[in-house]
Design a protein around this motif. Structure first.
Motif, short mmCIF file in Angstrom:
data_model
loop_
_atom_site.label_atom_id
_atom_site.label_comp_id
_atom_site.label_asym_id
_atom_site.label_seq_id
_atom_site.Cartn_x
_atom_site.Cartn_y
_atom_site.Cartn_z
N GLN A 1 -1.08 1.21 1.75
CA GLN A 1 -2.17 1.69 3.37
C GLN A 1 -1.52 3.43 3.14
O GLN A 1 -0.24 3.66 3.22
CB GLN A 1 -2.06 1.32 4.15
CG GLN A 1 -2.76 0.21 3.70
CD GLN A 1 -2.69 -1.23 5.95
OE1 GLN A 1 -1.96 -1.87 5.12
NE2 GLN A 1 -2.85 -0.83 6.79
N GLU B 1 -7.71 -0.55 8.55
CA GLU B 1 -6.92 0.03 7.51
C GLU B 1 -6.29 -1.54 6.91
O GLU B 1 -6.23 -2.74 5.57
CB GLU B 1 -6.06 1.27 7.60
CG GLU B 1 -6.82 2.37 7.17
CD GLU B 1 -5.14 3.06 7.41
OE1 GLU B 1 -4.94 2.92 7.89
OE2 GLU B 1 -5.89 4.21 8.26
N ASP C 1 -6.29 5.92 2.61
CA ASP C 1 -6.64 4.79 4.03
C ASP C 1 -5.93 4.06 3.12
O ASP C 1 -4.94 3.57 3.26
CB ASP C 1 -7.77 4.91 4.44
CG ASP C 1 -8.16 6.51 5.60
OD1 ASP C 1 -7.23 6.60 5.70
OD2 ASP C 1 -9.53 6.26 6.14
N VAL C 2 -6.05 3.03 1.99
CA VAL C 2 -6.45 1.93 1.88
C VAL C 2 -5.83 1.70 -0.10
O VAL C 2 -7.39 2.45 0.16
CB VAL C 2 -6.57 0.68 2.54
CG1 VAL C 2 -5.90 -1.21 1.38
CG2 VAL C 2 -6.88 0.90 4.01
#
Length: 188
Positions: A23, A5, A35-36
């Motif tokens: 994130q 990440e 996740d991102v």
């Protein structure tokens, strides 16, 4: 800290020039976590990334002792797409999967991670008419090289731990070459 990440976030910030990076974005209305996420306000581009760094096994999500890559990632990207469409209707959307090691086990193998990637691609395209960008294997390596080149040329301290490491590595390499050259010149 999840290094995968961190790499994706650094790439979005420094290479794709996203002004906002988040994130582990919790998405309560679609029950999940992205996740991102990167947002480039100038270009009105949204990057939604899922990241899997499974180095020894390659891409390997498991449920009930069976490989679950296709279901897990199809579900994650489905939630990501619904979230992005709801909250960023006016943005150009990029859905990206990052994984450094995705194995090809042969066409007839029971578990074939590259076949799983192809099936995820087909599932999302069929359901949403969206193309997932897969940054895997060689393209993951290419992104790392792009980040290393950026870090090598930058003189200011980089805030990303990943890029700062790459920067230290590049400047140390240059410094050691200079020392070696000076020592060589002294002996001549």
């Amino acid at each position: 800290m999840n290094i995968g990440e961190e790499i994706a976030a650094a790439y979005l910030q420094y290479i794709k020039q996203c002004e906002f990076i988040q994130q582990n974005l919790y998405t309560p209305d679609v029950q999940g976590e992205i996740d991102v996420v990167g947002i480039n306000l100038k270009t009105k581009k949204l990057y939604v990334c899922e990241v899997a760094v499974h180095l020894t096994t390659g891409l390997m999500y498991v449920k009930d002792r069976k490989t679950n890559n296709v279901n897990k990632l199809t579900e994650k990207f489905s939630k990501d797409i619904e979230y992005a469409r709801k909250y960023f209707p006016d943005y150009e959307k990029h859905f990206v999967f990052w994984s450094p090691v995705v194995r090809f086990a042969g066409e007839k193998a029971k578990d074939n991670q590259m076949r799983d990637i192809d099936q995820i691609r087909k599932n999302i395209d069929k359901k949403y008419k969206v193309k997932i960008e897969f940054i895997i294997n060689e393209s993951f390596d290419s992104c790392l090289k792009e980040m290393k080149e950026y870090a090598k040329k930058e003189t200011k301290e980089l805030k990303s731990i990943v890029l700062r490491y790459m920067q230290v590595e590049a400047y140390l390499e240059k410094h050691l070459k200079n020392i070696s050259q000076k020592q060589k010149n002294k002996t001549n």
